[in-house]
Design a protein around this motif. Sequence first.
Motif, mmCIF file in Angstrom:
data_model
loop_
_atom_site.group_PDB
_atom_site.id
_atom_site.type_symbol
_atom_site.label_atom_id
_atom_site.label_comp_id
_atom_site.label_asym_id
_atom_site.label_seq_id
_atom_site.Cartn_x
_atom_site.Cartn_y
_atom_site.Cartn_z
ATOM 1 N N ILE A 146 5.050 5.685 -5.841
ATOM 2 C CA ILE A 146 5.925 4.811 -6.773
ATOM 3 C C ILE A 146 4.728 4.261 -7.754
ATOM 4 O O ILE A 146 3.919 3.486 -7.357
ATOM 5 C CB ILE A 146 6.638 3.775 -5.871
ATOM 6 C CG1 ILE A 146 7.641 4.189 -4.872
ATOM 7 C CG2 ILE A 146 7.020 2.597 -6.767
ATOM 8 C CD1 ILE A 146 8.223 3.207 -4.058
ATOM 9 N N GLU A 171 4.837 -5.761 -8.840
ATOM 10 C CA GLU A 171 5.292 -5.420 -7.495
ATOM 11 C C GLU A 171 6.075 -6.153 -6.883
ATOM 12 O O GLU A 171 7.198 -5.709 -6.221
ATOM 13 C CB GLU A 171 4.145 -5.344 -6.509
ATOM 14 C CG GLU A 171 3.104 -4.365 -6.640
ATOM 15 C CD GLU A 171 2.033 -4.249 -5.725
ATOM 16 O OE1 GLU A 171 2.280 -3.310 -4.769
ATOM 17 O OE2 GLU A 171 1.176 -5.010 -5.718
ATOM 18 N N CYS A 223 10.811 -2.389 -8.356
ATOM 19 C CA CYS A 223 9.999 -1.832 -7.650
ATOM 20 C C CYS A 223 10.321 -2.118 -6.234
ATOM 21 O O CYS A 223 10.081 -1.237 -5.202
ATOM 22 C CB CYS A 223 8.721 -2.470 -7.780
ATOM 23 S SG CYS A 223 6.879 -2.022 -7.150
ATOM 24 N N LYS A 224 10.955 -3.277 -5.874
ATOM 25 C CA LYS A 224 11.175 -3.498 -4.459
ATOM 26 C C LYS A 224 12.095 -2.625 -4.109
ATOM 27 O O LYS A 224 12.291 -2.157 -2.848
ATOM 28 C CB LYS A 224 11.540 -5.083 -4.230
ATOM 29 C CG LYS A 224 10.528 -5.951 -4.355
ATOM 30 C CD LYS A 224 10.971 -7.285 -4.012
ATOM 31 C CE LYS A 224 9.997 -8.411 -4.124
ATOM 32 N NZ LYS A 224 10.836 -9.643 -3.501
ATOM 33 N N VAL A 275 10.553 0.588 -3.011
ATOM 34 C CA VAL A 275 9.877 0.628 -1.795
ATOM 35 C C VAL A 275 10.850 0.704 -0.599
ATOM 36 O O VAL A 275 10.577 1.363 0.374
ATOM 37 C CB VAL A 275 9.061 -0.391 -1.979
ATOM 38 C CG1 VAL A 275 8.487 -0.793 -0.573
ATOM 39 C CG2 VAL A 275 7.797 -0.417 -2.993
ATOM 40 N N GLU A 276 11.911 0.064 -0.538
ATOM 41 C CA GLU A 276 13.043 -0.084 0.165
ATOM 42 C C GLU A 276 13.574 1.191 0.633
ATOM 43 O O GLU A 276 13.903 1.859 1.673
ATOM 44 C CB GLU A 276 13.976 -1.347 0.155
ATOM 45 C CG GLU A 276 14.873 -1.526 1.441
ATOM 46 C CD GLU A 276 15.637 -2.577 1.238
ATOM 47 O OE1 GLU A 276 16.503 -2.873 1.941
ATOM 48 O OE2 GLU A 276 15.561 -3.298 0.308
ATOM 49 N N LYS A 335 11.141 3.585 2.116
ATOM 50 C CA LYS A 335 10.786 3.338 3.806
ATOM 51 C C LYS A 335 12.432 3.529 4.490
ATOM 52 O O LYS A 335 11.843 4.114 5.643
ATOM 53 C CB LYS A 335 10.747 1.855 3.721
ATOM 54 C CG LYS A 335 9.372 1.330 3.441
ATOM 55 C CD LYS A 335 9.284 -0.199 3.583
ATOM 56 C CE LYS A 335 7.736 -0.507 3.190
ATOM 57 N NZ LYS A 335 7.465 -1.973 3.514
ATOM 58 N N ASP A 386 5.614 3.793 4.742
ATOM 59 C CA ASP A 386 5.201 2.973 3.560
ATOM 60 C C ASP A 386 4.683 4.054 2.340
ATOM 61 O O ASP A 386 4.187 5.082 2.401
ATOM 62 C CB ASP A 386 4.263 2.301 3.682
ATOM 63 C CG ASP A 386 4.514 1.103 4.865
ATOM 64 O OD1 ASP A 386 5.654 0.616 4.852
ATOM 65 O OD2 ASP A 386 3.575 0.620 5.310
ATOM 66 N N PRO A 387 5.460 3.632 1.209
ATOM 67 C CA PRO A 387 5.017 4.722 0.123
ATOM 68 C C PRO A 387 3.609 4.261 -0.548
ATOM 69 O O PRO A 387 3.143 2.959 -0.519
ATOM 70 C CB PRO A 387 6.091 4.195 -1.062
ATOM 71 C CG PRO A 387 6.553 2.774 -0.621
ATOM 72 C CD PRO A 387 6.252 2.704 0.762
ATOM 73 N N VAL A 392 1.757 2.926 -3.602
ATOM 74 C CA VAL A 392 2.298 2.394 -4.942
ATOM 75 C C VAL A 392 1.178 2.217 -5.922
ATOM 76 O O VAL A 392 0.154 1.636 -5.397
ATOM 77 C CB VAL A 392 2.789 0.867 -4.776
ATOM 78 C CG1 VAL A 392 2.934 0.169 -5.862
ATOM 79 C CG2 VAL A 392 3.996 0.785 -3.694
#
Length: 409
Positions: free
Chosen positions: A178, A318, A323-324, A327-328, A331, A337-338, A340
């Motif tokens: 990401i 972030e 972005c969140k 990430v979610e 996951k 976890d990615p 970033v």
Amino acid sequence: MTIDFKKVMEKAEEYKPQISAFLRDMIAIPSESCDEKKVVLRIKQEMEAVGFDRVEIDPMGNILGYIGTGKHLIAMDAHIDTVGIGNPENWEHDPYKGYEDEQIIYGRGGSDQEGGMASMVYAGKIIKDLGLDNDYTLLVTGTVQEEDCDGLCWQYIIEESKIRPEFVVSTEPTSLGIYRGQRGRMEILVSVDGISSHGSAPERGDNAIFKMAPILMELKQLHLRLKDDPFLGKGSLTVSEIFYTSPSRCAVADGCSISIDRRLTLGETWENALEEIRKLPSVKKAKGKVTMYDYKKPSYTGLTYPTECYFPCWVLDEDHAACKTLVESFKSLFKEDPVVDKWTFSTNGVSIMGRYGIPCIGFGPGAENQAHAPNEITWKKELVKAAAMYAVIPWLYIDKYTRRQNHGV
């Protein structure tokens, strides 16, 4: 409604053969900047076949595919032009015919970046198949002329088509990381004048190539002094081209110019980048002219949309909802976890966020080190995972970051 992430992954895997076939069709169509018409028409055919609600081609030649009619506009972007192939001798196989095996697809544009388009289109099909609609409209863009002038396509989309998404996912290659930023760049021209004379009596003239030589050495030193940023990294410059004018090979050169590829980190401006060069003692002594290039090539439709060759850097926080959301999504789908990070190269984000402040975030199949390289490849497993990601991002964004905000959660 909740998302069954396992079903999303199953659907993405089910469509791996179609994603691969579609990407190979795009690779087989040469589509360098300003010559993308045939690949755009192929993309239009695929979007319509998988059930996009609306497909348009704008006056510049960008293809815009829509899914849904909700009030929240979310965009995903892939530039669908490629660079050329360079020296054919450097390719082990035909760069357009390519080949595939169980793991990879080979050919020009696989990573940079028609793979992103293939995954986006089939994300649209997954959304349709699994009923992942929500209060959003998803806009999938296949944009033109990025390799020639990154961001020009989105200048047109924002300024002329008046389209402003809440955020944009760039599907440039990230190896499924990401990416939330990149350095900017600009294209600079430095020119010096001389006076020609016969080569047998060079003292009668003023050799412009010799006047450029100390400028080159001072530019090399300037590169080392440029600003650094803890996230984006250091500003940089390199001399990418050199030109001259001379009456003949038996004459003193009366003109010399160089092109500079200048990468801008956070806090640097185009004005300062030009002024740093103008202040070099060698430039002053040679009375050099330092200017920024303009871009004004017509697109394949014949439309010319001039711009200066300045492409601002950008960084998305972030903690931003976009972005969140990514990430979610990562996951939830992949149970890990990615990474970033940021891009080394430049993307259409220079306009989307750099010029216009529209949040931009990156996630794409393929690897940066494949971009513009001979024997370019991309990985089928990444195409599948990217399709799954693109299918769930809009739904999760609406569910987590708009409805909850609206209800004060």
